[in-house]
Design a protein around this motif. Structure first.
Motif, short mmCIF file in Angstrom:
data_model
loop_
_atom_site.label_atom_id
_atom_site.label_comp_id
_atom_site.label_asym_id
_atom_site.label_seq_id
_atom_site.Cartn_x
_atom_site.Cartn_y
_atom_site.Cartn_z
N ASP A 1 -24.24 15.99 47.67
CA ASP A 1 -23.95 17.00 48.68
C ASP A 1 -23.76 18.39 48.09
N GLY A 2 -23.92 18.53 46.76
CA GLY A 2 -23.80 19.82 46.09
C GLY A 2 -22.38 20.22 45.74
N VAL A 3 -21.41 19.35 45.99
CA VAL A 3 -20.00 19.64 45.72
C VAL A 3 -19.66 19.29 44.27
N HIS A 4 -18.92 20.17 43.62
CA HIS A 4 -18.52 20.00 42.22
C HIS A 4 -17.67 18.74 42.05
N VAL A 5 -18.04 17.91 41.06
CA VAL A 5 -17.29 16.69 40.74
C VAL A 5 -16.52 16.86 39.44
N GLY A 6 -17.12 17.52 38.47
CA GLY A 6 -16.46 17.69 37.18
C GLY A 6 -17.38 18.33 36.16
N THR A 7 -16.92 18.32 34.90
CA THR A 7 -17.66 18.86 33.77
C THR A 7 -17.74 17.78 32.71
N VAL A 8 -18.92 17.59 32.15
CA VAL A 8 -19.13 16.53 31.15
C VAL A 8 -18.36 16.83 29.87
N ASP A 9 -17.58 15.84 29.43
CA ASP A 9 -16.97 15.87 28.11
C ASP A 9 -17.98 15.25 27.14
N HIS A 10 -18.41 14.03 27.44
CA HIS A 10 -19.51 13.38 26.72
C HIS A 10 -19.90 12.09 27.43
N VAL A 11 -20.98 11.49 26.96
CA VAL A 11 -21.42 10.20 27.49
C VAL A 11 -20.86 9.12 26.58
N ASP A 12 -20.24 8.13 27.19
CA ASP A 12 -19.60 7.02 26.48
C ASP A 12 -20.26 5.73 26.96
N GLY A 13 -21.32 5.32 26.28
CA GLY A 13 -22.06 4.13 26.70
C GLY A 13 -22.74 4.36 28.03
N GLU A 14 -22.37 3.57 29.03
CA GLU A 14 -22.95 3.71 30.36
C GLU A 14 -22.02 4.45 31.31
N ARG A 15 -21.12 5.27 30.73
CA ARG A 15 -20.20 6.06 31.54
C ARG A 15 -20.24 7.52 31.10
N ILE A 16 -20.01 8.40 32.06
CA ILE A 16 -19.89 9.83 31.76
C ILE A 16 -18.41 10.17 31.77
N LYS A 17 -17.93 10.68 30.66
CA LYS A 17 -16.53 11.10 30.55
C LYS A 17 -16.44 12.56 30.98
N LEU A 18 -15.56 12.84 31.94
CA LEU A 18 -15.38 14.20 32.43
C LEU A 18 -14.18 14.84 31.73
N THR A 19 -14.21 16.17 31.63
CA THR A 19 -13.12 16.89 30.97
C THR A 19 -11.84 16.79 31.79
N LYS A 20 -10.72 16.99 31.11
CA LYS A 20 -9.41 16.95 31.78
C LYS A 20 -9.21 18.12 32.73
N GLN A 21 -9.88 19.24 32.47
CA GLN A 21 -9.65 20.45 33.27
C GLN A 21 -9.97 20.23 34.74
N ASP A 22 -10.85 19.28 35.06
CA ASP A 22 -11.20 19.01 36.44
C ASP A 22 -10.41 17.85 37.02
N SER A 23 -9.48 17.32 36.25
CA SER A 23 -8.72 16.15 36.66
C SER A 23 -7.75 16.45 37.78
N PRO A 24 -7.69 15.56 38.77
CA PRO A 24 -6.60 15.71 39.74
C PRO A 24 -5.28 15.47 39.00
N SER A 25 -4.39 16.43 39.01
CA SER A 25 -3.13 16.32 38.25
C SER A 25 -2.12 15.46 39.00
N THR A 26 -1.13 15.02 38.27
CA THR A 26 -0.03 14.31 38.91
C THR A 26 0.76 15.31 39.73
N GLN A 27 1.71 14.85 40.52
CA GLN A 27 2.45 15.71 41.45
C GLN A 27 3.15 16.87 40.76
N ASP A 28 3.62 16.68 39.54
CA ASP A 28 4.33 17.76 38.86
C ASP A 28 3.39 18.70 38.10
#
Length: 83
Positions: free
Chosen positions: A17-44
Protein backbone atom coordinates in the motif's frame (compact mmCIF):
# COMPACT_ATOMS: atom_id res chain seq x y z
CA UNK A 1 10.61 -15.63 -4.76
CA UNK A 2 12.94 -12.66 -5.02
CA UNK A 3 16.75 -12.76 -4.85
CA UNK A 4 17.41 -11.55 -1.29
CA UNK A 5 21.11 -10.84 -2.02
CA UNK A 6 19.94 -7.55 -3.58
CA UNK A 7 18.56 -6.34 -0.24
CA UNK A 8 21.10 -4.04 1.39
CA UNK A 9 21.52 -2.17 4.67
CA UNK A 10 19.53 1.08 5.01
CA UNK A 11 17.02 0.24 2.25
CA UNK A 12 13.50 1.44 2.95
CA UNK A 13 10.83 -1.24 3.36
CA UNK A 14 7.27 -0.35 2.30
CA UNK A 15 4.07 -2.32 2.18
CA UNK A 16 2.08 -3.04 -0.98
CA UNK A 17 0.00 0.00 0.00
CA UNK A 18 3.09 2.27 -0.09
CA UNK A 19 3.17 2.77 3.70
CA UNK A 20 6.56 2.75 5.44
CA UNK A 21 7.26 -0.47 7.39
CA UNK A 22 10.89 -0.01 8.38
CA UNK A 23 14.54 0.26 7.35
CA UNK A 24 16.73 -2.75 6.59
CA UNK A 25 19.43 -3.53 9.14
CA UNK A 26 20.45 -6.68 7.24
CA UNK A 27 19.19 -9.97 5.85
CA UNK A 28 19.42 -12.87 8.30
CA UNK A 29 18.78 -16.09 6.38
CA UNK A 30 15.18 -16.00 5.21
CA UNK A 31 14.31 -12.98 7.37
CA UNK A 32 14.83 -9.25 6.98
CA UNK A 33 16.05 -7.60 10.17
CA UNK A 34 14.76 -4.04 10.55
CA UNK A 35 16.57 -1.27 12.43
CA UNK A 36 15.55 -0.35 15.97
CA UNK A 37 14.81 3.25 14.96
CA UNK A 38 11.53 2.15 13.37
CA UNK A 39 10.58 -0.09 16.29
CA UNK A 40 7.34 0.47 18.12
CA UNK A 41 8.69 1.46 21.56
CA UNK A 42 7.44 0.25 24.89
CA UNK A 43 5.07 2.54 26.81
CA UNK A 44 7.89 4.40 28.55
CA UNK A 45 9.67 5.07 25.25
CA UNK A 46 12.48 2.66 26.12
CA UNK A 47 13.26 -0.82 24.93
CA UNK A 48 13.17 -0.41 21.16
CA UNK A 49 13.91 -3.76 19.53
CA UNK A 50 14.81 -5.09 16.15
CA UNK A 51 11.98 -6.72 14.26
CA UNK A 52 12.16 -9.39 11.60
CA UNK A 53 10.00 -9.93 8.53
CA UNK A 54 9.87 -13.08 6.40
CA UNK A 55 11.95 -12.42 3.27
CA UNK A 56 9.26 -14.25 1.30
CA UNK A 57 7.10 -11.12 1.60
CA UNK A 58 9.37 -9.24 -0.83
CA UNK A 59 7.51 -8.46 -4.05
CA UNK A 60 10.06 -6.20 -5.76
CA UNK A 61 13.18 -4.16 -5.15
CA UNK A 62 13.03 -0.72 -6.74
CA UNK A 63 16.24 1.26 -6.34
CA UNK A 64 16.77 1.58 -2.58
CA UNK A 65 13.22 0.49 -1.71
CA UNK A 66 11.99 -2.99 -0.83
CA UNK A 67 8.28 -3.33 -1.67
CA UNK A 68 6.38 -6.10 0.09
CA UNK A 69 3.49 -8.17 -1.24
CA UNK A 70 1.57 -7.48 2.01
CA UNK A 71 0.17 -4.18 3.23
CA UNK A 72 2.20 -2.39 5.89
CA UNK A 73 -0.26 -3.36 8.64
CA UNK A 74 -0.29 -7.01 7.58
CA UNK A 75 3.53 -7.02 7.49
CA UNK A 76 3.73 -5.45 10.97
CA UNK A 77 1.32 -8.08 12.25
CA UNK A 78 3.95 -10.65 11.15
CA UNK A 79 6.83 -8.97 13.01
CA UNK A 80 9.05 -11.26 15.04
CA UNK A 81 10.92 -9.49 17.83
CA UNK A 82 14.67 -9.68 18.24
CA UNK A 83 17.16 -8.14 20.63
Amino acid sequence: MHDHSNIKEHMTVIGADGVHVGTVDHVDGERIKLTKQDSPSTQDGQGAKHHYLPAGLVATIEGDTVRLSATAQNAMDMFEEGE
